[in-house]
Design an enzyme around this catalytic site. Structure first.
Site, short mmCIF file in Angstrom:
data_model
loop_
_atom_site.label_atom_id
_atom_site.label_comp_id
_atom_site.label_asym_id
_atom_site.label_seq_id
_atom_site.Cartn_x
_atom_site.Cartn_y
_atom_site.Cartn_z
N THR A 44 41.55 35.54 40.54
CA THR A 44 42.57 36.18 40.88
C THR A 44 42.65 37.01 42.15
O THR A 44 43.74 37.03 42.77
CB THR A 44 42.79 37.22 39.85
N HIS A 47 43.67 34.40 44.92
CA HIS A 47 45.26 34.09 44.65
C HIS A 47 46.06 35.21 45.49
O HIS A 47 46.72 35.01 46.24
CB HIS A 47 45.60 34.18 43.13
#
Ligand code: ZN
Length: 346
Positions: A44, A47
């Site tokens: 995450t 990202h």
């Protein structure tokens, strides 16, 4: 008053990381102040670092980064009951409300009012952080603090290989980032039969082998079908664990899944996948299932047991450790494919 450094995503653009210095005054009554021992970069975080479509839809910088950590409690707020000064802790990043229908069904991880630690605190790529008591988990005394930062991501993999039991079964793991690597190790620990693992990085494939994969392959060089030994080509895979986010990998894998087999998604593809429902779901009766985080708290207990039994082996996934100040290098390394999990030390 404590002076604390913290890594921020500064702007809505690729990369754009910065270090800020902040003053921590005191914790609220239900919060806990923690001195970070180590923290690790999650998919995450990458990202957000790369600022892909999903990240730009989901986040609003500037904001502090990081949610996987191990640390020591420095101070607990006046209403905190389960955590004491000196405890070694890590965080469950999903905070269920405890009251909604999902929570009452025992599905707190998909709570209708779910809060995410990664969107509420100081982050944990920092010297110190502040976390609500409800999000903390005490790290048992027989698990070293160095291993605490693995617990949250390891929980995703442990859950992925627990939802569909893998004992005695042929397992295919798509993608050997940290979640895929942990899935290989967990599948091996839980008694899987043959394990194949795929990734584009030779570095990660070597790690997958040392964590228990029998066959590894780079799908850009060789098809999954052509890498199957005769017996496996006949039996096919009982369980596929998808961690790559790649539709191509998924389409290739579904043809090598046996009738009645299962595919478990632990990735967050940034675009929808298509699937031939008649061919695969109906005629082959292949099951598709997603996992979102850990079952609370059943998965945590499984993670503790696995770390007690295989901590040093699992720690191979933490391939690099850098000082907090080297955060730019750490993020570049983590997104290069030439690393397992990258750990930062304040
Ligand atoms: Zn709820």
């Amino acid at each position: 008053m404590i002076e604390a450094r913290s890594i921020f995503k500064e702007q809505a653009a690729p990369h754009s990381l910065g270090m800020r210095s902040r003053q921590l005054i005191s914790v609220a009554e239900s919060e806990v102040l923690i001195k970070i021992h180590s923290s690790s970069i999650c998919g995450t975080d990458l990202h957000i670092y790369k600022w892909n479509e999903w990240a730009s839809r989901s986040y609003r910088p500037p904001m502090p980064l990081g949610h996987e950590f191990g640390g020591t409690v420095i101070e607990a707020g006046s209403a905190v009951r389960t955590i004491r000064k000196g405890d070694i802790v890590t965080a469950e990043t999903h905070l269920p409300c405890g009251h909604c229908r999902q929570c009452r069904l025992g599905r707190g991880h998909t709570c209708d009012n779910l809060k995410l630690f990664s969107r509420m605190g100081l982050g944990c790529f920092a010297d110190y952080t502040v976390v609500p008591e409800a999000a903390l988990r005490i790290v048992p005394a027989d698990i070293p603090i160095e291993h605490a930062t693995m617990m949250e991501p390891l929980g995703v993999s442990v859950r992925a290989v627990s939802e569909i039991p893998v004992d005695g079964k042929n397992v295919l793991v798509l993608g050997c980032g940290p979640i895929g690597l942990f899935a290989v190790a967990a599948a091996r620990a839980y008694g899987a039969g043959r394990i194949m693992a795929t990734d584009l990085s030779a570095y990660r494939l070597a790690l997958a082998e040392s964590l228990g994969a029998d066959i590894v392959l780079d799908p850009s060089q060789q098809s999954i079908a052509s890498a199957m030994p005769a017996i496996l080509a006949e039996e096919k895979f009982d369980v596929v664990i998808e961690t790559s986010g790649s539709e191509r990998a998924f389409q290739e894998a579904i043809d090598e899944t046996r009738k009645g087999g299962d595919i478990v998604f632990a990735s967050l593809p940034d675009r929808p996948f298509s699937i031939d429902i008649s061919r695969y779901l109906i005629l082959k009766e292949i099951g598709l299932r997603g996992v979102y985080g850990r079952r609370l708290d059943e998965t945590w207990l499984r993670v503790e047991t696995l770390l007690r039994l295989q901590g040093p082996k699992l720690a191979q996934v933490m391939s690099h450790a850098l000082p907090l100040a080297d955060f730019e290098t750490a993020f570049a390394l983590a997104s290069s494919g030439q690393a397992g999990k990258v750990v930062l030390h304040p």
